[in-house]
Design a protein around this motif. Sequence first.
Motif, PDB file in Angstrom:
ATOM      1  N   ASP A 296       0.801  -1.221   0.000  1.00 30.18           N
ATOM      2  CA  ASP A 296       0.000   0.000   0.000  1.00 30.18           C
ATOM      3  C   ASP A 296       0.833   1.269   0.000  1.00 30.18           C
ATOM      4  O   ASP A 296       0.376   2.320  -0.432  1.00 30.18           O
ATOM      5  N   ASP A 297       2.056   1.218   0.464  1.00 29.97           N
ATOM      6  CA  ASP A 297       2.886   2.413   0.570  1.00 29.97           C
ATOM      7  C   ASP A 297       3.606   2.653  -0.745  1.00 29.97           C
ATOM      8  O   ASP A 297       4.541   1.960  -1.096  1.00 29.97           O
ATOM      9  N   LYS A 298       3.170   3.665  -1.505  1.00 32.65           N
ATOM     10  CA  LYS A 298       3.752   3.953  -2.816  1.00 32.65           C
ATOM     11  C   LYS A 298       4.915   4.934  -2.727  1.00 32.65           C
ATOM     12  O   LYS A 298       5.387   5.431  -3.749  1.00 32.65           O
ATOM     13  N   SER A 299       5.378   5.235  -1.522  1.00 33.82           N
ATOM     14  CA  SER A 299       6.526   6.127  -1.385  1.00 33.82           C
ATOM     15  C   SER A 299       7.836   5.372  -1.574  1.00 33.82           C
ATOM     16  O   SER A 299       8.895   5.971  -1.588  1.00 33.82           O
ATOM     17  N   HIS A 300       7.778   4.041  -1.742  1.00 32.62           N
ATOM     18  CA  HIS A 300       9.000   3.250  -1.893  1.00 32.62           C
ATOM     19  C   HIS A 300       9.613   3.440  -3.267  1.00 32.62           C
ATOM     20  O   HIS A 300       8.936   3.788  -4.231  1.00 32.62           O
ATOM     21  N   SER A 301      10.902   3.175  -3.351  1.00 35.27           N
ATOM     22  CA  SER A 301      11.630   3.373  -4.605  1.00 35.27           C
ATOM     23  C   SER A 301      11.558   2.169  -5.520  1.00 35.27           C
ATOM     24  O   SER A 301      11.853   2.276  -6.709  1.00 35.27           O
ATOM     25  N   GLY A 302      11.176   1.000  -5.001  1.00 30.80           N
ATOM     26  CA  GLY A 302      11.236  -0.210  -5.800  1.00 30.80           C
ATOM     27  C   GLY A 302      12.618  -0.836  -5.800  1.00 30.80           C
ATOM     28  O   GLY A 302      12.874  -1.801  -6.514  1.00 30.80           O
ATOM     29  N   LEU A 303      13.521  -0.278  -4.996  1.00 32.47           N
ATOM     30  CA  LEU A 303      14.890  -0.795  -4.926  1.00 32.47           C
ATOM     31  C   LEU A 303      15.177  -1.518  -3.624  1.00 32.47           C
ATOM     32  O   LEU A 303      16.240  -2.114  -3.475  1.00 32.47           O
ATOM     33  N   GLY A 304      14.235  -1.461  -2.683  1.00 35.40           N
ATOM     34  CA  GLY A 304      14.514  -1.912  -1.325  1.00 35.40           C
ATOM     35  C   GLY A 304      15.065  -3.318  -1.216  1.00 35.40           C
ATOM     36  O   GLY A 304      16.127  -3.547  -0.645  1.00 35.40           O
ATOM     37  N   LEU A 305      14.345  -4.312  -1.770  1.00 35.37           N
ATOM     38  CA  LEU A 305      14.795  -5.692  -1.639  1.00 35.37           C
ATOM     39  C   LEU A 305      15.993  -5.986  -2.544  1.00 35.37           C
ATOM     40  O   LEU A 305      16.794  -6.878  -2.245  1.00 35.37           O
ATOM     41  N   ASN A 306      16.119  -5.236  -3.637  1.00 36.67           N
ATOM     42  CA  ASN A 306      17.319  -5.370  -4.460  1.00 36.67           C
ATOM     43  C   ASN A 306      18.541  -4.928  -3.675  1.00 36.67           C
ATOM     44  O   ASN A 306      19.602  -5.568  -3.725  1.00 36.67           O
ATOM     45  N   ILE A 307      18.399  -3.849  -2.920  1.00 30.03           N
ATOM     46  CA  ILE A 307      19.492  -3.373  -2.063  1.00 30.03           C
ATOM     47  C   ILE A 307      19.818  -4.416  -0.998  1.00 30.03           C
ATOM     48  O   ILE A 307      20.986  -4.687  -0.701  1.00 30.03           O
ATOM     49  N   VAL A 308      18.789  -5.009  -0.411  1.00 30.87           N
ATOM     50  CA  VAL A 308      18.999  -6.055   0.597  1.00 30.87           C
ATOM     51  C   VAL A 308      19.852  -7.184   0.021  1.00 30.87           C
ATOM     52  O   VAL A 308      20.832  -7.618   0.637  1.00 30.87           O
ATOM     53  N   GLN A 309      19.488  -7.662  -1.152  1.00 35.83           N
ATOM     54  CA  GLN A 309      20.249  -8.751  -1.768  1.00 35.83           C
ATOM     55  C   GLN A 309      21.683  -8.339  -2.070  1.00 35.83           C
ATOM     56  O   GLN A 309      22.622  -9.108  -1.849  1.00 35.83           O
ATOM     57  N   GLU A 310      21.880  -7.121  -2.571  1.00 38.44           N
ATOM     58  CA  GLU A 310      23.224  -6.655  -2.914  1.00 38.44           C
ATOM     59  C   GLU A 310      24.104  -6.546  -1.663  1.00 38.44           C
ATOM     60  O   GLU A 310      25.295  -6.875  -1.698  1.00 38.44           O
ATOM     61  N   ILE A 311      23.534  -6.092  -0.561  1.00 39.83           N
ATOM     62  CA  ILE A 311      24.296  -5.980   0.680  1.00 39.83           C
ATOM     63  C   ILE A 311      24.670  -7.367   1.202  1.00 39.83           C
ATOM     64  O   ILE A 311      25.799  -7.599   1.653  1.00 39.83           O
ATOM     65  N   VAL A 312      23.722  -8.295   1.135  1.00 32.29           N
ATOM     66  CA  VAL A 312      24.000  -9.677   1.555  1.00 32.29           C
ATOM     67  C   VAL A 312      25.129 -10.264   0.705  1.00 32.29           C
ATOM     68  O   VAL A 312      26.075 -10.866   1.228  1.00 32.29           O
ATOM     69  N   THR A 313      25.043 -10.084  -0.608  1.00 30.18           N
ATOM     70  CA  THR A 313      26.063 -10.610  -1.516  1.00 30.18           C
ATOM     71  C   THR A 313      27.421  -9.979  -1.261  1.00 30.18           C
ATOM     72  O   THR A 313      28.458 -10.659  -1.306  1.00 30.18           O
ATOM     73  N   ALA A 314      27.441  -8.673  -0.992  1.00 32.84           N
ATOM     74  CA  ALA A 314      28.708  -7.981  -0.728  1.00 32.84           C
ATOM     75  C   ALA A 314      29.414  -8.564   0.484  1.00 32.84           C
ATOM     76  O   ALA A 314      30.646  -8.553   0.559  1.00 32.84           O
ATOM     77  N   HIS A 315      28.659  -9.094   1.439  1.00 33.61           N
ATOM     78  CA  HIS A 315      29.253  -9.719   2.632  1.00 33.61           C
ATOM     79  C   HIS A 315      29.632 -11.177   2.386  1.00 33.61           C
ATOM     80  O   HIS A 315      30.214 -11.819   3.276  1.00 33.61           O
ATOM     81  N   GLY A 316      29.311 -11.709   1.197  1.00 32.12           N
ATOM     82  CA  GLY A 316      29.611 -13.104   0.926  1.00 32.12           C
ATOM     83  C   GLY A 316      28.583 -14.060   1.500  1.00 32.12           C
ATOM     84  O   GLY A 316      28.864 -15.253   1.666  1.00 32.12           O
ATOM     85  N   TRP A 317      27.389 -13.564   1.792  1.00 31.75           N
ATOM     86  CA  TRP A 317      26.329 -14.374   2.362  1.00 31.75           C
ATOM     87  C   TRP A 317      25.296 -14.740   1.299  1.00 31.75           C
ATOM     88  O   TRP A 317      25.462 -14.412   0.123  1.00 31.75           O
ATOM     89  N   HIS A 318      24.222 -15.401   1.727  1.00 30.10           N
ATOM     90  CA  HIS A 318      23.148 -15.809   0.816  1.00 30.10           C
ATOM     91  C   HIS A 318      21.808 -15.499   1.480  1.00 30.10           C
ATOM     92  O   HIS A 318      21.665 -15.649   2.698  1.00 30.10           O
ATOM     93  N   ILE A 319      20.831 -15.078   0.673  1.00 33.74           N
ATOM     94  CA  ILE A 319      19.506 -14.764   1.214  1.00 33.74           C
ATOM     95  C   ILE A 319      18.449 -15.557   0.473  1.00 33.74           C
ATOM     96  O   ILE A 319      18.554 -15.779  -0.739  1.00 33.74           O
ATOM     97  N   GLU A 320      17.456 -16.005   1.206  1.00 39.49           N
ATOM     98  CA  GLU A 320      16.366 -16.789   0.625  1.00 39.49           C
ATOM     99  C   GLU A 320      15.048 -16.339   1.249  1.00 39.49           C
ATOM    100  O   GLU A 320      14.980 -16.020   2.441  1.00 39.49           O
ATOM    101  N   VAL A 321      13.996 -16.319   0.433  1.00 33.21           N
ATOM    102  CA  VAL A 321      12.658 -15.947   0.900  1.00 33.21           C
ATOM    103  C   VAL A 321      11.855 -17.214   1.144  1.00 33.21           C
ATOM    104  O   VAL A 321      11.843 -18.123   0.305  1.00 33.21           O
ATOM    105  N   THR A 322      11.172 -17.266   2.274  1.00 34.43           N
ATOM    106  CA  THR A 322      10.320 -18.411   2.575  1.00 34.43           C
ATOM    107  C   THR A 322       9.115 -17.926   3.383  1.00 34.43           C
ATOM    108  O   THR A 322       8.875 -16.717   3.471  1.00 34.43           O
ATOM    109  N   ASP A 323       8.372 -18.844   3.974  1.00 35.15           N
ATOM    110  CA  ASP A 323       7.195 -18.485   4.763  1.00 35.15           C
ATOM    111  C   ASP A 323       7.531 -18.408   6.242  1.00 35.15           C
ATOM    112  O   ASP A 323       8.251 -19.272   6.771  1.00 35.15           O
ATOM    113  N   ALA A 324       7.018 -17.398   6.912  1.00 37.12           N
ATOM    114  CA  ALA A 324       7.102 -17.329   8.364  1.00 37.12           C
ATOM    115  C   ALA A 324       6.067 -18.275   8.963  1.00 37.12           C
ATOM    116  O   ALA A 324       5.101 -18.665   8.302  1.00 37.12           O
TER     117      ALA A 324
END
Length: 340
Positions: A296-324
């Motif tokens: 619902d919040d349209k103030s986002h840039s559309g880059l948020g989760l892409n940034i998350v993945q890039e930061i994880v990768t820069a640290h040499g880690w891995h990220i995966e999406v699943t269900d809580a």
Amino acid sequence: MNDCSPSDLSVHPIYPQTLVSNFPNGVLVLFDTDLRYRMVGPDVLPFSKREATDMEGKTINELFGESAGAELEPELRATLGGDSRSFDMTYDDQIHHIETRPVTIDGAPFGVLVTQEVTGERETTIELEEKTERLEMVASILSHDLRNPLNVALGHLDELQAEGTASQESLSEIRRALTRMDTIMEDAHVLARTTTLNDVERTTLRSLVESAWLTVPTEAATLDVKDELTLEADSGLMRNLFENLIRNAISHGGPTVGVHVGALDTQRGFYFEDDGSGIDVERRDVVFDSGRTSGDDKSHSGLGLNIVQEIVTAHGWHIEVTDATSGGARFEITGVTPHE
């Protein structure tokens, strides 16, 4: 078929050591129509430490196995047919650049092969290409994505100037458009530097999450950090990571969403989950792509989760999406080395 042994070639005016001296990180090979190495130099190969005498008289399949042999064969066959070849090949986790030339000895076709190990050079090229692509994406975001919210703000300002009044609705639209512009610029700045870790230090999961929580408008949302975890990371980038995960949780789960963060039980790493609506399975493959917006919040840039993945990768880690467990979204970051 060639019936001569490696020693039979010694009568020819070929001086491989002289040639090899011009290739300090290279290997010179003479091969025949059986794809058998007839002469190899230098005496000890610089990148594999194999001895040349152990390689002479053997076919490429005997030397490198059937898989690598199958990759080499068409190139060497083309060389024996009269074509020079230039190509890269990966073997034993190293990248080799190979040049071949056809030669004739006593009327019989042979091939000369020179190879150099170029892993570092190729990896540097790939890194530069990725950085260039990233900067081009940031430039595109700044030049195109900012135009729409800016036009919205300017349009409402023109309306206010024409009417001489300022409705609450118009002011809210202007504020929303300008807020989105600010978010885009901040996210683009973060995205441009995520390939480099600047200030790696020992820190805690709790301090990173709680500091990020204070910088994001969380309204009535709640935070529960369940575990203490010490890790080495770029604190600035990690705060950006958690800020974007928190914004994503609120955008999808609403102003009262519950956020839970803790250490993984069976793997090295941590999780971030919310009790919102979750992420559909069919969207999980693209959820980290730049420009993806939902909620619902349209103030986002559309880059948020892409940034998350890039930061994880820069640290040499891995990220995966699943269900809580609650049905919301859960992000698991693994490959993290914890510290006591």
